[in-house]
Design an enzyme around this catalytic site. Structure first.
Site, PDB file in Angstrom:
ATOM      1  N   HIS A 102      -7.482 -20.186  -5.016  1.00 41.26           N
ATOM      2  CA  HIS A 102      -6.977 -20.371  -3.654  1.00 41.26           C
ATOM      3  C   HIS A 102      -7.467 -19.236  -2.773  1.00 41.26           C
ATOM      4  O   HIS A 102      -7.393 -18.067  -3.169  1.00 41.26           O
ATOM      5  CB  HIS A 102      -5.447 -20.362  -3.642  1.00 41.26           C
ATOM      6  CG  HIS A 102      -4.814 -21.489  -4.390  1.00 41.26           C
ATOM      7  ND1 HIS A 102      -4.427 -22.657  -3.775  1.00 41.26           N
ATOM      8  CD2 HIS A 102      -4.485 -21.632  -5.691  1.00 41.26           C
ATOM      9  CE1 HIS A 102      -3.879 -23.470  -4.676  1.00 41.26           C
ATOM     10  NE2 HIS A 102      -3.912 -22.870  -5.853  1.00 41.26           N
ATOM     11  N   TYR A 157      -5.320 -26.979 -15.182  1.00 41.55           N
ATOM     12  CA  TYR A 157      -3.924 -27.104 -15.616  1.00 41.55           C
ATOM     13  C   TYR A 157      -3.358 -28.476 -15.266  1.00 41.55           C
ATOM     14  O   TYR A 157      -3.808 -29.112 -14.315  1.00 41.55           O
ATOM     15  CB  TYR A 157      -3.053 -25.975 -15.045  1.00 41.55           C
ATOM     16  CG  TYR A 157      -2.924 -25.961 -13.550  1.00 41.55           C
ATOM     17  CD1 TYR A 157      -1.941 -26.707 -12.909  1.00 41.55           C
ATOM     18  CD2 TYR A 157      -3.772 -25.189 -12.773  1.00 41.55           C
ATOM     19  CE1 TYR A 157      -1.814 -26.691 -11.533  1.00 41.55           C
ATOM     20  CE2 TYR A 157      -3.653 -25.166 -11.392  1.00 41.55           C
ATOM     21  CZ  TYR A 157      -2.675 -25.915 -10.787  1.00 41.55           C
ATOM     22  OH  TYR A 157      -2.567 -25.898  -9.424  1.00 41.55           O
ATOM     23  N   TYR A 201      -0.035 -20.186 -14.112  1.00 46.42           N
ATOM     24  CA  TYR A 201       0.230 -19.291 -12.976  1.00 46.42           C
ATOM     25  C   TYR A 201       1.367 -18.336 -13.328  1.00 46.42           C
ATOM     26  O   TYR A 201       2.341 -18.743 -13.991  1.00 46.42           O
ATOM     27  CB  TYR A 201       0.663 -20.082 -11.743  1.00 46.42           C
ATOM     28  CG  TYR A 201      -0.472 -20.708 -10.973  1.00 46.42           C
ATOM     29  CD1 TYR A 201      -1.081 -20.031  -9.928  1.00 46.42           C
ATOM     30  CD2 TYR A 201      -0.931 -21.976 -11.294  1.00 46.42           C
ATOM     31  CE1 TYR A 201      -2.124 -20.609  -9.213  1.00 46.42           C
ATOM     32  CE2 TYR A 201      -1.970 -22.565 -10.583  1.00 46.42           C
ATOM     33  CZ  TYR A 201      -2.556 -21.870  -9.545  1.00 46.42           C
ATOM     34  OH  TYR A 201      -3.587 -22.456  -8.843  1.00 46.42           O
ATOM     35  N   HIS A 237      -9.734 -23.729 -10.054  1.00 45.42           N
ATOM     36  CA  HIS A 237      -9.939 -23.370  -8.639  1.00 45.42           C
ATOM     37  C   HIS A 237      -9.308 -22.025  -8.345  1.00 45.42           C
ATOM     38  O   HIS A 237      -8.399 -21.574  -9.034  1.00 45.42           O
ATOM     39  CB  HIS A 237      -9.356 -24.442  -7.716  1.00 45.42           C
ATOM     40  CG  HIS A 237      -7.884 -24.624  -7.874  1.00 45.42           C
ATOM     41  ND1 HIS A 237      -7.336 -25.452  -8.832  1.00 45.42           N
ATOM     42  CD2 HIS A 237      -6.838 -24.066  -7.241  1.00 45.42           C
ATOM     43  CE1 HIS A 237      -6.023 -25.404  -8.760  1.00 45.42           C
ATOM     44  NE2 HIS A 237      -5.680 -24.559  -7.809  1.00 45.42           N
ATOM     45  N   ARG A 293      -5.574 -30.482 -12.620  1.00 46.12           N
ATOM     46  CA  ARG A 293      -6.337 -29.878 -11.527  1.00 46.12           C
ATOM     47  C   ARG A 293      -7.607 -29.235 -12.076  1.00 46.12           C
ATOM     48  O   ARG A 293      -7.560 -28.518 -13.066  1.00 46.12           O
ATOM     49  CB  ARG A 293      -5.538 -28.758 -10.837  1.00 46.12           C
ATOM     50  CG  ARG A 293      -4.274 -29.122 -10.092  1.00 46.12           C
ATOM     51  CD  ARG A 293      -4.412 -29.906  -8.800  1.00 46.12           C
ATOM     52  NE  ARG A 293      -5.663 -29.838  -8.070  1.00 46.12           N
ATOM     53  CZ  ARG A 293      -6.004 -28.930  -7.153  1.00 46.12           C
ATOM     54  NH1 ARG A 293      -5.172 -27.975  -6.831  1.00 46.12           N
ATOM     55  NH2 ARG A 293      -7.164 -28.987  -6.526  1.00 46.12           N
TER      56      ARG A 293
END
Lengths: 221, 151
Positions: free
Chosen positions: A152, A137, A98, A150, A147
């Protein structure tokens, strides 16, 4: 009323819920037509720009990764399209990192990818984003926790009570059974509704893979 | 009418700061809005520790909307219209799989408040500060837990 598919606040496998889930009983207010919760919030940010939906065109160069199109409809539980509604998205880059100072795991940042976008739905409730497929990640919830990939999604309806933040997953991800956030949704059919569908008709030749994902929020009170 | 099954809620997670907050987000009304109030407070977890990764949104009649993320000390702030009844407050955070609704009242004279257990009522009432602002803390869990709404 459709069945409540949402996860419980306390879901101990997801450790951050343990000290953040309320423990006392909730109070149900009577929502008369003047209830402030039924107001249609006017999002005061600058108008949505023509390229805000395209996360691959926010920098001088193109981001690395698999280019994808994510599109679908925003509906309420009565089946009505939610028109001119704001949808905001954010995600990790193709390496699973991120663009946030809190994410320091050893995967590269991509100078051509920030991973944030937004758009307004059209008259049929349709939205469309162009982006790259995010990577999985690691996180520190438990030993060897990862995770699944995905995106958000943050969604507005026409009443504040319809506000929804959720995550869209990709079909066939082997990490699903190990992810306490996805598994916090107890009903398998409800979990399935968070998974996009690969769609060859949405896919554009020589350019990008296409995914379809509809979002259903509660109906107007 | 058909009843379509809903998309489940998921946590906002810890990494929304580059996407959701915007500089004018906390200022739900302009500075010269008649009777504008400044509202601020902290968000705390069940240990009494600050929650540095919450996202708060307020809504008021007329579509007034504000958004503010908490800072490293769990602190947020808004400029809002002085409510005739209450300000609707919605809380997202890492560790919240679904959001929390509550209400911010400036005084205790309201039928909803009187329906809430007397020992918890004060958690819904903002405290006036000497500088004219109002303080409203959110306690997610434990001692002094904020009253949250089943909505």
């Amino acid at each position: 009323m459709p069945q409540d598919p949402h996860p419980p606040y306390l879901s101990p496998e997801y450790k951050s819920t343990v000290l953040r889930a309320p423990a006392r009983p909730f109070v149900a207010p009577k929502l008369d037509p003047e209830a402030v919760e039924l107001v249609d919030p006017v999002y005061g940010h600058t108008p949505v720009g023509e390229l805000d939906h395209d996360l691959t065109r926010q920098h001088p160069g193109e981001p690395l990764g698999e280019r994808i199109i994510v599109t679908g409809r925003l509906l309420d539980s009565d089946g009505k399209p939610v028109r001119r509604a704001l949808i905001e998205v954010w995600q990790a880059n193709a390496a699973g990192r991120y663009a946030h100072p809190g994410d320091q795991h050893p995967a590269p940042l991509d100078p051509n990818f920030t991973g944030a976008g937004r758009c307004l739905t059209d008259d049929e409730g349709r939205y469309r984003f162009v982006t790259i497929k995010p990577g999985a990640y690691p996180w520190r919830n438990h030993h060897n926790a990862w995770r699944p990939a995905h995106i958000h999604f943050s969604v507005f309806g026409t009443q504040f009570t319809q506000r929804l933040i959720t995550q869209m997953y990709f079909p066939g991800d082997p990490l699903f059974p190990y992810d306490p956030i996805m598994q916090s949704v107890r009903d398998p059919e409800a979990r399935e509704r968070m998974v996009a569908r690969f769609d060859l008709d949405t896919t554009e030749p020589e350019w990008a893979l296409g995914y379809q994902w509809d979002i259903v929020i509660r109906g107007e009170a | 009418m058909p009843s379509l099954p809903l998309t489940p809620s998921q946590t906002v997670g810890p990494f929304f700061a580059h996407a959701l907050p915007f500089p004018e987000g906390p200022y739900a009304v302009p500075e010269d809005h008649p009777g504008a109030i400044l509202l601020h407070g902290h968000v705390y977890d069940g240990n009494g520790d600050p929650v540095p990764d919450a996202l708060l949104e307020i809504c008021q009649p007329g579509g007034i909307f504000g958004r503010c993320e908490t800072d490293k000390d769990g602190r947020y702030h808004f400029r809002a219209a002085r409510p005739e009844t209450y300000i609707s407050l919605l809380i997202f955070a890492r560790g919240l799989l679904r959001p929390l609704w509550t209400r911010i009242y400036l005084d205790g004279d309201d039928p909803f408040l009187t329906s809430v257990d007397a020992d918890r009522r004060a958690t819904l009432i903002a405290r006036p500060e000497p500088d004219g602002s109002y303080r409203f803390d959110v306690r997610l869990q434990g001692e002094g837990e904020t009253v949250f709404l089943a909505i």
